[in-house]
Design an enzyme around this catalytic site. Structure first.
Site, PDB file in Angstrom:
ATOM      1  N   CYS A  50      34.612 -70.729  -6.094  1.00  0.00           N
ATOM      2  CA  CYS A  50      35.935 -70.346  -6.317  1.00  0.00           C
ATOM      3  C   CYS A  50      36.521 -68.749  -6.479  1.00  0.00           C
ATOM      4  O   CYS A  50      37.301 -68.400  -6.168  1.00  0.00           O
ATOM      5  CB  CYS A  50      36.807 -71.191  -7.314  1.00  0.00           C
ATOM      6  SG  CYS A  50      36.071 -70.867  -9.069  1.00  0.00           S
ATOM      7  N   ALA A 204      45.626 -83.324 -21.419  1.00  0.00           N
ATOM      8  CA  ALA A 204      44.844 -83.700 -20.626  1.00  0.00           C
ATOM      9  C   ALA A 204      44.702 -82.993 -19.293  1.00  0.00           C
ATOM     10  O   ALA A 204      44.495 -83.316 -18.410  1.00  0.00           O
ATOM     11  CB  ALA A 204      45.317 -85.190 -19.782  1.00  0.00           C
ATOM     12  N   GLY A 205      44.864 -81.571 -19.952  1.00  0.00           N
ATOM     13  CA  GLY A 205      44.776 -80.365 -18.928  1.00  0.00           C
ATOM     14  C   GLY A 205      43.339 -79.955 -18.740  1.00  0.00           C
ATOM     15  O   GLY A 205      42.500 -80.559 -19.046  1.00  0.00           O
ATOM     16  N   GLU A 206      43.230 -78.921 -18.108  1.00  0.00           N
ATOM     17  CA  GLU A 206      41.790 -78.141 -17.806  1.00  0.00           C
ATOM     18  C   GLU A 206      41.161 -77.795 -18.936  1.00  0.00           C
ATOM     19  O   GLU A 206      39.866 -77.959 -19.013  1.00  0.00           O
ATOM     20  CB  GLU A 206      42.406 -76.982 -16.834  1.00  0.00           C
ATOM     21  CG  GLU A 206      40.973 -76.155 -16.185  1.00  0.00           C
ATOM     22  CD  GLU A 206      41.173 -75.075 -15.784  1.00  0.00           C
ATOM     23  OE1 GLU A 206      40.287 -74.346 -15.378  1.00  0.00           O
ATOM     24  OE2 GLU A 206      42.369 -74.806 -15.301  1.00  0.00           O
TER      25      GLU A 206
END
EC number: 1.2.1.70
Length: 436
Positions: A50, A204-206
């Site tokens: 990335c 519940a994110g990154e």
């Protein structure tokens, strides 16, 4: 012979452009085939993450002198192909791309694999990505009944051992420099055995996903996730391939009553866990130690909760202080790592020079042997036909001497004509003519 690194990374290009030049499996396969078909390189390794896309070419036919017209033309061919496969305008790409050759290319690869060129200094994931890139290349060439060139393969093997040495001899990867890892590192300092603890993750994110991965990696078996959208929490649990108890935010108190460690990171504008809720939980838990880590901005957890007995409360600001201290340690370790990279890079090129001289000697001996066999065959024919043996042997020795000395003599004449006195002196010294 030239080793060329061509690429862009987070320092030279935007996320948008980096995404345009990424290689998925299909495009990577196409790239290998095109590079082979166009004879751009004997071997190539494609690294695509990335934060960077880099190609490492090895071309045995290209002079290592960067200013030479053949070298310049080859670099331009590689660049044009790179733009073509990604369907990008040359001007857009040229501003962001970099070329590194030979010593600089090797040093760059080693720095990348050691995490010295990463967005997060010293991050360990990049080494696995470099190894995977090498494996993709190896698989392709094996499918073609071939292999990665010896010199490029040796460079990558040296790179892997260099990264291992950096990890073992420096502290570059020993301390957390991200909020998620700092939170987990703090938890490990306070509690010993994650396998016996009950965790409540809010969100519940990154960031929570990174936290969960770290906890699982270090033995956590009992994890609850509370989220405004339970389906998103369920998806996260599936992605992590780990059974977890899913709670809605309305059931937070139930989770608190069971949790030893609470780590929260949501985008909620309102506080989710009050001091009163923690107090209720502590009574239920008989005042066993409880750790609260609030990564959210604005806060998810009441800052006054830490006033309660047996409750340890930390905010994102506390973690930033830890991160700053750890980053200073990593920067110091990075200086040591850079010295190791320089040592290993020089060692690789010493091997490469020895290899090149061995190849040169081997070719020279092969040419001499071919000449010997050709002249010997002619001499044997002459002897068989009844010619005078002394005459045949004299002619053989004369022709052999002339043939073996022809190319070196031409080289001497060229050096004399161009005024290369240093070359003549080296030649004379090598043949020990000065001593006579």
């Amino acid at each position: 012979m030239t080793i060329l690194a061509l690429g862009i990374n987070h320092k030279t290009a935007s996320v948008n452009l980096r995404s345009k030049v990424a290689f998925d499996d299909q495009k990577r396969q196409l790239a290998f085939e095109q590079i082979q078909h166009r004879a751009l390189a004997e071997s190539v390794v494609i690294l695509s993450t990335c934060n960077r896309t880099e190609l490492y070419f090895h071309n045995a036919e290209i002079t290592p002198r960067e200013e030479h017209e053949d070298n310049i033309a080859w670099r331009e061919q590689c660049f044009e192909w790179f733009a073509e496969i990604h369907q990008l305008e040359h001007n857009e790409l040229r501003e962001c791309i970099y070329f590194k050759q030979n010593m600089e290319a090797a040093r760059h690869l080693m720095r990348v694999a050691c995490g010295l060129d990463s967005l997060i200094l010293g991050e360990p994931q990049i080494l696995g990505q470099v190894k995977q890139a090498y494996q993709y290349s190896e698989n392709f060439y094996q499918s073609q009944n071939s292999h990665i060139s010896t010199k490029l393969s040796r460079l990558f093997q040296r790179t892997f051992s260099t990264a291992k040495r950096v990890r073992s001899e420096t502290e570059i990867g020993s301390s957390a420099v991200s909020v998620a890892y700092a939170a987990c590192g703090l938890a490990r300092q306070i509690f010993d055995n994650f396998g016996k603890l009950r965790f409540l993750l809010v969100g519940a994110g990154e960031t929570i996903e990174l936290v969960a991965r770290y906890l699982i990696q270090h033995g956590a078996k009992n994890i609850m996730i509370a989220n405004r959208t339970p389906q998103r929490a369920e998806t996260l649990a599936e992605r992590l391939n780990t059974p977890m108890q899913i709670l809605s935010l309305s059931a937070l108190q139930i989770g608190l009553n069971q949790a030893d460690i609470v780590i929260s990171s949501t985008g909620s504008p309102d506080m989710l866990i009050s001091k009163e809720m923690v107090e209720i939980a502590q009574k239920q838990r008989q005042f066993d130690p409880m750790l609260l880590i609030d990564i959210a901005v604005p806060r998810d957890i009441d800052e006054n909760a830490g006033e309660l007995d047996a409750v340890y409360s930390y905010s994102v600001d506390d973690l930033q202080h830890i991160i700053q201290r750890n980053m200073a340690q990593r920067e110091q370790a990075a200086e040591q790592a850079a010295q190791i990279v320089d040592e290993e890079c020089k060692a690789f090129f010493e091997w490469l020079k020895q290899q090149q001289s061995s190849d040169l000697i081997k070719r020279y001996r092969q040419d001499a042997e071919q000449t010997r066999q050709e002249l010997l065959a002619k001499a044997l024919v002459a002897l068989t036909s009844g010619q005078d043996s002394e005459k045949v042997l004299n002619e053989l020795s004369y022709k052999l001497t002339n043939s073996l000395l022809h190319v070196p003599t031409q080289a001497l004449q060229a050096m004399a004509k161009s005024g290369n006195s240093q070359g003549l002196q080296s030649f004379s010294k090598a043949l020990k003519l000065e001593e006579q």
